[in-house]
Design an enzyme around this catalytic site. Structure first.
Site, mmCIF file in Angstrom:
data_model
loop_
_atom_site.group_PDB
_atom_site.id
_atom_site.type_symbol
_atom_site.label_atom_id
_atom_site.label_comp_id
_atom_site.label_asym_id
_atom_site.label_seq_id
_atom_site.Cartn_x
_atom_site.Cartn_y
_atom_site.Cartn_z
ATOM 1 N N GLY B 132 -12.702 -20.254 57.288
ATOM 2 C CA GLY B 132 -13.781 -20.583 56.357
ATOM 3 C C GLY B 132 -14.193 -22.030 56.499
ATOM 4 O O GLY B 132 -13.801 -22.863 55.679
ATOM 5 N N TYR B 133 -14.921 -22.329 57.558
ATOM 6 C CA TYR B 133 -15.422 -23.692 57.772
ATOM 7 C C TYR B 133 -16.912 -23.786 57.409
ATOM 8 O O TYR B 133 -17.307 -24.543 56.551
ATOM 9 C CB TYR B 133 -15.259 -24.110 59.238
ATOM 10 C CG TYR B 133 -13.834 -24.317 59.723
ATOM 11 C CD1 TYR B 133 -12.807 -24.636 58.831
ATOM 12 C CD2 TYR B 133 -13.517 -24.234 61.074
ATOM 13 C CE1 TYR B 133 -11.506 -24.848 59.293
ATOM 14 C CE2 TYR B 133 -12.225 -24.447 61.537
ATOM 15 C CZ TYR B 133 -11.225 -24.746 60.642
ATOM 16 O OH TYR B 133 -9.950 -24.955 61.103
ATOM 17 N N SER B 134 -17.741 -23.014 58.118
ATOM 18 C CA SER B 134 -19.197 -23.195 58.022
ATOM 19 C C SER B 134 -19.735 -22.859 56.643
ATOM 20 O O SER B 134 -19.211 -21.987 55.945
ATOM 21 C CB SER B 134 -19.900 -22.298 59.043
ATOM 22 O OG SER B 134 -19.397 -22.536 60.323
ATOM 23 N N GLU B 248 -6.356 -25.121 69.800
ATOM 24 C CA GLU B 248 -7.001 -23.827 69.905
ATOM 25 C C GLU B 248 -7.970 -23.754 71.088
ATOM 26 O O GLU B 248 -8.083 -22.730 71.753
ATOM 27 C CB GLU B 248 -7.763 -23.568 68.594
ATOM 28 C CG GLU B 248 -8.753 -22.422 68.593
ATOM 29 C CD GLU B 248 -8.082 -21.082 68.763
ATOM 30 O OE1 GLU B 248 -6.842 -21.043 68.769
ATOM 31 O OE2 GLU B 248 -8.798 -20.077 68.919
ATOM 32 N N THR B 378 -21.627 -25.566 68.952
ATOM 33 C CA THR B 378 -22.674 -25.110 69.881
ATOM 34 C C THR B 378 -22.589 -25.863 71.214
ATOM 35 O O THR B 378 -21.996 -26.948 71.288
ATOM 36 C CB THR B 378 -24.087 -25.343 69.302
ATOM 37 O OG1 THR B 378 -24.303 -26.766 69.226
ATOM 38 C CG2 THR B 378 -24.225 -24.737 67.914
ATOM 39 N N ASN B 379 -23.206 -25.302 72.231
ATOM 40 C CA ASN B 379 -23.173 -25.957 73.535
ATOM 41 C C ASN B 379 -23.906 -27.300 73.516
ATOM 42 O O ASN B 379 -23.576 -28.186 74.306
ATOM 43 C CB ASN B 379 -23.745 -25.020 74.610
ATOM 44 C CG ASN B 379 -22.706 -23.999 75.047
ATOM 45 O OD1 ASN B 379 -21.632 -23.900 74.441
ATOM 46 N ND2 ASN B 379 -23.013 -23.250 76.090
ATOM 47 N N GLU B 380 -24.873 -27.451 72.618
ATOM 48 C CA GLU B 380 -25.536 -28.756 72.506
ATOM 49 C C GLU B 380 -24.518 -29.793 72.026
ATOM 50 O O GLU B 380 -24.443 -30.903 72.551
ATOM 51 C CB GLU B 380 -26.711 -28.696 71.532
ATOM 52 C CG GLU B 380 -27.944 -27.955 72.065
ATOM 53 C CD GLU B 380 -27.762 -26.450 72.088
ATOM 54 O OE1 GLU B 380 -26.950 -25.920 71.300
ATOM 55 O OE2 GLU B 380 -28.436 -25.787 72.905
HETATM 56 C C1 LIG Z 1 -20.507 -15.109 66.373
HETATM 57 C C2 LIG Z 1 -20.145 -16.309 65.563
HETATM 58 C C3 LIG Z 1 -18.911 -16.372 64.928
HETATM 59 C C4 LIG Z 1 -18.585 -17.458 64.114
HETATM 60 N N1 LIG Z 1 -17.374 -17.455 63.475
HETATM 61 C C5 LIG Z 1 -17.110 -18.433 62.581
HETATM 62 C C6 LIG Z 1 -15.911 -18.406 61.791
HETATM 63 O O1 LIG Z 1 -15.061 -17.541 61.950
HETATM 64 N N2 LIG Z 1 -15.724 -19.368 60.852
HETATM 65 C C7 LIG Z 1 -16.628 -20.373 60.651
HETATM 66 O O2 LIG Z 1 -16.407 -21.209 59.796
HETATM 67 N N3 LIG Z 1 -17.762 -20.443 61.405
HETATM 68 C C8 LIG Z 1 -18.028 -19.495 62.345
HETATM 69 N N4 LIG Z 1 -19.198 -19.539 63.080
HETATM 70 C C9 LIG Z 1 -20.155 -20.596 62.815
HETATM 71 C C10 LIG Z 1 -20.207 -21.697 63.878
HETATM 72 O O3 LIG Z 1 -19.126 -22.526 63.792
HETATM 73 C C11 LIG Z 1 -21.536 -22.438 63.667
HETATM 74 O O4 LIG Z 1 -22.553 -21.539 64.013
HETATM 75 C C12 LIG Z 1 -21.704 -23.657 64.503
HETATM 76 O O5 LIG Z 1 -20.840 -24.654 64.091
HETATM 77 C C13 LIG Z 1 -23.142 -24.182 64.445
HETATM 78 O O6 LIG Z 1 -23.604 -24.335 63.129
HETATM 79 P P1 LIG Z 1 -24.958 -23.641 62.631
HETATM 80 O O7 LIG Z 1 -24.914 -22.241 63.007
HETATM 81 O O8 LIG Z 1 -25.143 -23.979 61.212
HETATM 82 O O9 LIG Z 1 -26.107 -24.308 63.482
HETATM 83 P P2 LIG Z 1 -26.779 -25.716 63.256
HETATM 84 O O10 LIG Z 1 -25.740 -26.761 63.184
HETATM 85 O O11 LIG Z 1 -27.775 -25.629 62.173
HETATM 86 O O12 LIG Z 1 -27.529 -25.880 64.641
HETATM 87 C C14 LIG Z 1 -28.810 -25.354 64.923
HETATM 88 C C15 LIG Z 1 -29.232 -25.875 66.282
HETATM 89 O O13 LIG Z 1 -29.260 -27.296 66.246
HETATM 90 C C16 LIG Z 1 -28.454 -27.839 67.277
HETATM 91 N N5 LIG Z 1 -27.883 -29.107 66.862
HETATM 92 C C17 LIG Z 1 -27.268 -29.403 65.686
HETATM 93 N N6 LIG Z 1 -26.880 -30.667 65.690
HETATM 94 C C18 LIG Z 1 -27.224 -31.204 66.889
HETATM 95 C C19 LIG Z 1 -27.096 -32.498 67.492
HETATM 96 N N7 LIG Z 1 -26.500 -33.497 66.860
HETATM 97 N N8 LIG Z 1 -27.573 -32.662 68.742
HETATM 98 C C20 LIG Z 1 -28.193 -31.647 69.391
HETATM 99 N N9 LIG Z 1 -28.361 -30.405 68.871
HETATM 100 C C21 LIG Z 1 -27.880 -30.201 67.627
HETATM 101 C C22 LIG Z 1 -27.415 -26.772 67.520
HETATM 102 O O14 LIG Z 1 -26.846 -26.887 68.798
HETATM 103 C C23 LIG Z 1 -28.232 -25.503 67.369
HETATM 104 O O15 LIG Z 1 -28.922 -25.236 68.539
HETATM 105 C C24 LIG Z 1 -19.519 -18.499 63.930
HETATM 106 C C25 LIG Z 1 -20.747 -18.455 64.607
HETATM 107 C C26 LIG Z 1 -21.076 -17.383 65.415
HETATM 108 C C27 LIG Z 1 -22.389 -17.365 66.104
#
Ligand SMILES: Cc1cc2nc3c(=O)[nH]c(=O)nc-3n(C[C@H](O)[C@H](O)[C@H](O)COP(=O)(O)OP(=O)(O)OC[C@H]3O[C@@H](n4cnc5c(N)ncnc54)[C@H](O)[C@@H]3O)c2cc1C
Lengths: 364, 395
Positions: B132-134, B248, B378-380
């Site tokens: 439970g992070y996001s 991890e 994310t890869n970014e």
């Molecule tokens: C299938 C799946 C399973 C997951 N499982 C878990 C889980 O078990 N527990 C949990 O807590 N979370 C989970 N997540 C969430 C995951 O950790 C987040 O999706 C991730 O950290 C990105 O956050 P966001 O989705 O809010 O995107 P955002 O942070 O809103 O990003 C949106 C876009 O902006 C880009 N971006 C953001 N900041 C920057 C920057 N500084 N520079 C350049 N680009 C940037 C990102 O790369 C992305 O393209 C999961 C996600 C997926 C897709």
């Protein structure tokens, strides 16, 4: 890139835009589990608006318009994830009305009372439409079709336009869905749309003669298919991009709109370049070709480009959304799945590239 | 074309692999697999019974130090293990968050009582976790998380919302990052709690992800969590989270690589007999180039993994190296998915329930790849890490 549209063309585009407001992702999602996976009344509505007869001459009851108008409407259909197969229906109607005497089913095809779609594919790899294995025998008036067509958009269809090998080369034939010897077996796709394998065993069929301007009726319809699907793919990309740009402006992380990060700006710029490339191809081809005699190599190049770009663009749009783009509830994923469907139909990018080499005679 | 050559991981890991295979042959039989595959796609991978079986035979926590009941296996052996499990399609998701992230954090930051209570239960496959992070406003910028925990007697009272927790609709416990000091700098006011998801005030809303599996959103409304369930000191949560993640990171790749290798084998299997327009597809130079390029990239991804494992074995924490491995492998998976769709043609569209086996699942590879490019940072963000930490470019 602004297109210079006549006021009639702009009107047509706007009425199409209005039609799709009532479609959109919400409707598309609802249709995934339905049978057929579109609304028959809305197909008839498209008929009332004249779109199904858009390429059919006025004398035969159509709008008598050209490829630009067709592309404008289908671009909108792609934007709205419209599930009614307007494009395939409209170009089939064009084929049914292209001879000196239109085929009797034309009127119902134009009103949307009957759905007729092309059934060309015989393998997963975008075969040469002029060399089908399906064959037609007998005299006009008593033609019989035998063969197998795959990945047919047969959902809700009442009849098919089939390319077949005849005595004098490839022939375009009409076969009714309920004709004896005509059976369908359905498969499910990732997008929700059902496709079918159409098996024809000595099924009675009618010959569809070519338009006076075309090289061959099969060639003409196939090129129309490629243009129609590409126009829809263009709309899919455009709308996915708009949704994404809105999100890049709205979503904040690290105290800033994510659209302010250059890493994302460059991706957005790449997406834009791809969309504009497909867009200019679609409308150049539409402007410079006779509807029934589109240059096959450019039509193939267009479908190759649109198929490739639509996949890359819709995937990138999800990436730019982050996890929210990865949920089934969010619309952006529906654009990826629609792109997957339309890219794959009638041959994907790889298949088109292979065919381009043959069509343009590059290795001759 | 036939299968990929096996990944040579060195004598110890190769021998261990063989042991794992033998165990699997006995305990994960073709019949069990077939039964598992009859479940709906979104239910696969999470199997509490199988986790308990693994636990009772000592297969959970193989990389844990012996003092905690593990086998003290090296990072390389752990990767070998993960790869074998994934290759066999064995369901390990029910226990693997507890086994990896939670256990790592407990080794480093847990009290003796916590270690004594939680580690054996995790090792037996009897305590399942999700992360439970996001949160809606805290994704890439995780440190801005707002789910609040306020101390009240012997409890923490939690209020807030979490998103995207993989397995969060099935797990018993949430590894929950909460804000305990709203006035401190954002990284400084975070703590970690282990929350029983059956507590009153927890609402769980599952949702379907694009790759066909579920994650969950959770709403916490005055949820009382015993203070003894906090891991690490109050407001020291960021350290707990980053330490657990570092350990991890290397492992995540193992599962991904196995998925990639399996999909690659499916593709070459298909190519054995595919004929297009009267021509044998595998003889087509363009296809051979594509397959060769993918195979070369798979070898590269394996080496990225090995290097990261070796860094861990030397007591180092791979940061930008782990980021490189993740970016490379997830984008390789995307390329593989695209190649599969190109090569399979329109047939690649058909969903899981088609009759022709090599074709099924292939388009899912592509949808799954996007998960790897977003989830776990994310890869970014990974590229930012590579540029700033790896290349020391200015921020
Ligand atoms: C299938 C799946 C399973 C997951 N499982 C878990 C889980 O078990 N527990 C949990 O807590 N979370 C989970 N997540 C969430 C995951 O950790 C987040 O999706 C991730 O950290 C990105 O956050 P966001 O989705 O809010 O995107 P955002 O942070 O809103 O990003 C949106 C876009 O902006 C880009 N971006 C953001 N900041 C920057 C920057 N500084 N520079 C350049 N680009 C940037 C990102 O790369 C992305 O393209 C999961 C996600 C997926 C897709």
């Amino acid at each position: 890139m602004d297109l210079y549209l006549t006021s009639e063309q702009a009107l047509l585009r706007d009425s199409a835009a209005k039609f799709i407001e009532a479609a959109g992702p919400k409707a598309a999602r609802g249709f995934r589990a339905q049978d057929p996976s579109f609304s028959a009344p809305r197909l008839r509505h498209a008929g009332e608006l004249g779109w199904l007869g858009i390429l059919v001459p006025g004398a035969a009851g159509g709008l008598g318009l050209g490829l630009t108008e067709l592309a404008l409407v289908l671009e909108q259909a792609g934007r709205g994830l419209v599930c009614e197969p307007i494009g395939l229906a409209a170009i089939s109607a064009a084929a049914l009305g292209q001879g000196r005497t239109p085929h009797p089913v034309l009127d119902r095809a134009m009103t949307g009372a009957a759905l007729i779609v092309p059934a060309f594919q015989e393998s997963a790899h975008g075969d040469d439409p002029l060399a089908p294995r399906t064959h037609v025998a007998g005299e006009d008036g008593a033609l019989r079709l035998t063969g197998k067509k795959m990945f047919v958009c047969a959902d809700g269809a009442d009849g098919f336009l089939v390319n077949a090998r005849g005595r004098d080369g490839p022939a375009l034939c009409y076969v009714a869905r309920n004709a004896p010897g005509c059976t369908l077996s359905r498969t499910q796709t990732v997008e929700g749309r059902k496709l079918a394998t159409l098996t024809l065993t000595d099924a009675p069929a009618d010959l569809i003669p070519p338009h006076s301007s075309s090289r061959n009726a099969v060639d003409a319809l196939h090129n129309l298919v490629l243009l129609a699907l590409s126009s829809e793919l263009l709309g899919v990309m455009e709308k996915a991009n708009e949704i994404t740009l809105d999100y890049l402006r709205l979503r904040k992380q690290f105290g800033k709109p994510i659209g302010s990060f250059q890493a994302l700006q460059h991706q957005a710029a790449n997406i834009y370049v791809r969309i504009e490339a497909t867009r200019s191809l679609v409308f150049q081809i539409a402007a410079n070709n006779d509807a029934f005699c589109i240059d096959p190599a450019t039509a193939i190049a267009l479908k190759a480009k649109a198929s490739e770009d639509a996949m890359i663009v819709t995937e990138a749009c999800i990436q730019l959304h982050g996890a929210i783009g990865f949920t089934d509830e969010h619309d952006i994923g529906l654009y990826l799945k629609r792109a997957m469907l339309l890219s794959a139909l009638f041959g994907n990018a790889a298949a088109q590239r292979r065919r381009y080499i043959a069509a343009a005679d590059l290795t001759a | 074309m036939s299968r990929l050559p096996a990944h040579d991981m060195g004598p110890a890991a190769n021998a261990f692999r063989q042991e794992v295979r033998e165990w699997l042959a006995q305990h994960w039989t073709p019949e069990q697999r077939a039964e598992h595959l009859r479940k709906p796609f979104k239910e696969r991978g999470w199997d509490v019974e199988f986790s308990r079986l693994m636990g009772s035979d000592g297969w959970i926590g193989i990389g844990w130090p012996k003092e905690f009941g593990g086998q003290g296996r090296s990072a390389t052996e752990q990767i070998a293990f993960i790869t074998e499990m994934a290759n066999a399609g064995a369901p390990v998701q029910a226990h693997n968050t507890g086994e990896s992230i939670v256990a790592q954090a407990l080794f480093l930051h847990g009290t003796n009582e916590q270690q004594d209570e939680w580690l054996p239960a995790i090792r037996r496959g009897e305590r399942t976790f999700a992360l439970g992070y996001s949160e809606p406003e805290a994704g890439s910028d995780l440190a801005s998380l707002r789910t609040r925990a306020i101390r009240d007697d012997d409890d923490w009272v939690v209020n807030g919302q979490k998103l995207w927790s993989t397995g969060g609709d099935k797990a018993e416990y949430m590894w929950l990052a909460v804000r305990t000091d709203p006035d401190a700098k954002k990284h400084a006011g975070i703590s970690v709690l282990m929350v029983d998801l059956r507590s009153s005030g927890v609402t769980i809303r599952p949702s379907l992800a694009l790759y066909g599996k579920t994650f969950s959103a959770q709403f916490y409304d005055n949820v009382r969590v015993p203070a003894k369930n906090m891991v690490g000191a109050v407001n020291n949560g960021w350290k707990v989270i980053t330490d657990a993640l570092a350990a991890e990171r290397v492992m995540i790749g193992g599962t991904r690589m196995a998925g990639i290798e399996r999909a690659f084998d499916h593709l070459t299997e298909y190519l054995k007999t595919a004929v297009v327009g009267g021509k044998v597809l595998k003889a087509d130079p363009a296809i051979r180039d594509r397959i060769g390029a993918l195979a070369a990239d798979i070898e590269v991804a394996r080496q990225f993994q090995m290097r990261n494992a070796q860094l861990v074995e030397q007591g180092k924490v791979p940061i930008h190296e782990a980021a490189m491995g993740k970016v490379f492998a997830s984008e390789l998976q995307e390329r593989l998915g695209q190649a599969a769709l190109d090569i399979l043609g329109t047939g690649g569209l058909l969903s899981e329930d088609t009759e022709s086996a090599p074709v099924a699942e292939m388009e899912q590879v592509l949808r799954h790849a996007i998960m790897g490019m977003i989830g776990g940072g994310t890869n970014e963000i990974q590229r930012n890490v590579i540029a700033q930490r790896g290349l020391d470019l200015p921020r």
